[in-house]
Design an enzyme around this catalytic site. Sequence first.
Site, mmCIF file in Angstrom:
data_model
loop_
_atom_site.group_PDB
_atom_site.id
_atom_site.type_symbol
_atom_site.label_atom_id
_atom_site.label_comp_id
_atom_site.label_asym_id
_atom_site.label_seq_id
_atom_site.Cartn_x
_atom_site.Cartn_y
_atom_site.Cartn_z
ATOM 1 N N CYS A 1 21.510 54.851 43.666
ATOM 2 C CA CYS A 1 21.317 55.863 44.570
ATOM 3 C C CYS A 1 22.444 56.796 44.365
ATOM 4 O O CYS A 1 23.757 56.648 44.160
ATOM 5 C CB CYS A 1 21.633 55.117 45.921
ATOM 6 S SG CYS A 1 21.691 56.380 47.317
ATOM 7 N N GLU B 1 17.047 32.915 75.200
ATOM 8 C CA GLU B 1 17.304 34.282 74.623
ATOM 9 C C GLU B 1 17.624 35.258 75.871
ATOM 10 O O GLU B 1 17.086 35.262 76.772
ATOM 11 C CB GLU B 1 16.009 34.874 74.000
ATOM 12 C CG GLU B 1 15.776 36.186 73.506
ATOM 13 C CD GLU B 1 17.025 36.444 72.582
ATOM 14 O OE1 GLU B 1 17.752 37.750 72.956
ATOM 15 O OE2 GLU B 1 17.350 36.024 71.741
ATOM 16 N N CYS C 1 15.719 56.533 49.866
ATOM 17 C CA CYS C 1 16.803 55.462 49.926
ATOM 18 C C CYS C 1 16.009 54.243 49.037
ATOM 19 O O CYS C 1 14.971 54.011 49.189
ATOM 20 C CB CYS C 1 17.145 54.671 51.329
ATOM 21 S SG CYS C 1 17.964 53.174 51.312
ATOM 22 N N ASP D 1 20.897 30.766 66.131
ATOM 23 C CA ASP D 1 21.042 31.962 65.363
ATOM 24 C C ASP D 1 21.921 32.985 65.857
ATOM 25 O O ASP D 1 21.088 34.094 66.638
ATOM 26 C CB ASP D 1 19.642 32.304 64.869
ATOM 27 C CG ASP D 1 19.801 33.634 63.837
ATOM 28 O OD1 ASP D 1 20.756 33.862 63.556
ATOM 29 O OD2 ASP D 1 18.249 33.958 63.712
ATOM 30 N N CYS E 1 27.126 57.403 51.435
ATOM 31 C CA CYS E 1 26.490 56.735 52.327
ATOM 32 C C CYS E 1 27.427 55.647 52.519
ATOM 33 O O CYS E 1 27.755 54.840 51.417
ATOM 34 C CB CYS E 1 25.130 56.599 51.981
ATOM 35 S SG CYS E 1 24.218 55.117 52.939
ATOM 36 N N GLN F 1 13.735 39.997 61.116
ATOM 37 C CA GLN F 1 14.387 40.008 59.586
ATOM 38 C C GLN F 1 13.923 41.360 58.983
ATOM 39 O O GLN F 1 12.810 41.690 58.672
ATOM 40 C CB GLN F 1 14.277 38.753 58.972
ATOM 41 C CG GLN F 1 14.819 37.480 59.541
ATOM 42 C CD GLN F 1 16.338 37.462 59.118
ATOM 43 O OE1 GLN F 1 17.022 38.171 58.324
ATOM 44 N NE2 GLN F 1 17.342 36.848 60.077
ATOM 45 N N TYR G 1 19.561 31.485 71.099
ATOM 46 C CA TYR G 1 19.345 32.887 70.499
ATOM 47 C C TYR G 1 18.148 32.845 69.885
ATOM 48 O O TYR G 1 18.014 33.457 68.620
ATOM 49 C CB TYR G 1 20.563 33.185 69.585
ATOM 50 C CG TYR G 1 21.995 32.848 70.241
ATOM 51 C CD1 TYR G 1 22.680 33.675 70.961
ATOM 52 C CD2 TYR G 1 22.626 31.692 69.823
ATOM 53 C CE1 TYR G 1 23.952 33.479 71.310
ATOM 54 C CE2 TYR G 1 23.946 31.234 70.319
ATOM 55 C CZ TYR G 1 24.542 32.259 71.026
ATOM 56 O OH TYR G 1 25.865 31.816 71.657
ATOM 57 N N CYS H 1 25.499 50.822 51.765
ATOM 58 C CA CYS H 1 25.449 49.826 50.540
ATOM 59 C C CYS H 1 26.881 49.732 50.129
ATOM 60 O O CYS H 1 27.510 50.802 50.049
ATOM 61 C CB CYS H 1 24.620 50.343 49.280
ATOM 62 S SG CYS H 1 22.829 50.301 49.733
ATOM 63 N N CYS I 1 24.805 34.981 59.972
ATOM 64 C CA CYS I 1 24.692 36.225 59.473
ATOM 65 C C CYS I 1 25.852 36.723 59.083
ATOM 66 O O CYS I 1 26.071 37.920 58.251
ATOM 67 C CB CYS I 1 23.662 37.308 59.962
ATOM 68 S SG CYS I 1 24.421 38.032 61.769
#
Length: 393
Positions: A71, A278, A156, A321, A79, A225, A254, A82, A348
């Site tokens: 990119c 949730e 992108c 999660d 940007c 996801q 969650y 990434c 995550c």
Amino acid sequence: MTGRRITVDVGAVAHGGHCVARAEGRVIFVRHALPGERVVVEITEDRHAAFCRGDAVEILDASPDRVVPPCPVAVPGGCGGCDWQHATAKAQRALKAAVVAEQLRRLAGLEWTVEVEELAGGLLDWRTRVRMTADGKGRLGFRAHRSHRVVPVDGCPIAAPGTVDAVVGDTWAPGAELEIAVDATAHTHVTEIRGRRRRTARGGDTVVERAARRDWRIAADGFWQVHPDAADLLAEVVSDWSGLGQGECGWDLYGGVGLFAAVLAEQVGPLGTVVAVESSPSAVADAERELADLPQVLVRQGRVERVMEEDLPAPKTVVLDPPRKGAGKAVVDAIAARAPERVVYVACDPAALGRDVAIFAGRGYRLENLRAFDTFPMTHHVECVALLTHPTR
């Protein structure tokens, strides 16, 4: 010191998409570099006495893992989306594995060999959900690193067809933000956000996703996801590690729209119970509708730590999660107080995982297994699933 250029030797990778270098008694967190390189760093931020931040603007001695970013805006000053486009796929996974291992060692006191597993499809064209912002001229782009500045783009390379390419040719209101999703049926959905107002700009407000052998009809701007293979893969690991059987009870904390709850419901059968918790009202509405064929699932709306104070059936297994900040002490204590045999933790953020694993350890739980997945190629993000067990239960 901002704007000054310094020649440094780059050290180990650190959590957050940068490497560590040292100069004049201070730490420099360097982006666009790789461990072992010698580079010229331009200081971009200098707000702390102990450390500053910078970009590698000239590579004097390159790592054998270095490649040309695909990119044109994945460069210093470009940007901020990434972090590792300048590294090979194998090197990216090794860097992420090193970060996960370091966080477990530093925060949980565990020595753990980590392998980050590759997903199908490679490094490009994978991201099915994207958030973009219009600059002052109405051109769409992405934010620069640690900045509100918008970098306009024509495309992108990591975005799936039907996302960025579907909107960049249009002009939008300056400052508008767009959430773009392409679903499992290859339909594009665009939600425009202006302040607190949200409107469906294109494609309808409901997307269709497929995972865990089910179709899911959920809000286009809700959570799912972003890698097309991630939901199925994580559901498979949760299924493998839950240890649940017919007639037993599991919790899905969650729980979002109920992906893991559906997996657990299949395992416990009609005589078992799954409690899904949730906080998002829209996600709860989606879960109640999508899991209506599974009466063994009890969906509860509210903050996890408060719902767990209710008179709920005792779980054999808890799946959680949490958001990027992790579960935290209050939630971990509440889970441990219910004495589940197993905890399956989907994380995550490696630092949050390390902190919470340490809290669980203080309640008698040990890390029995861990898998890490490259669900966000080219970025520093990594998804982990940890299995924690209690030796006396």
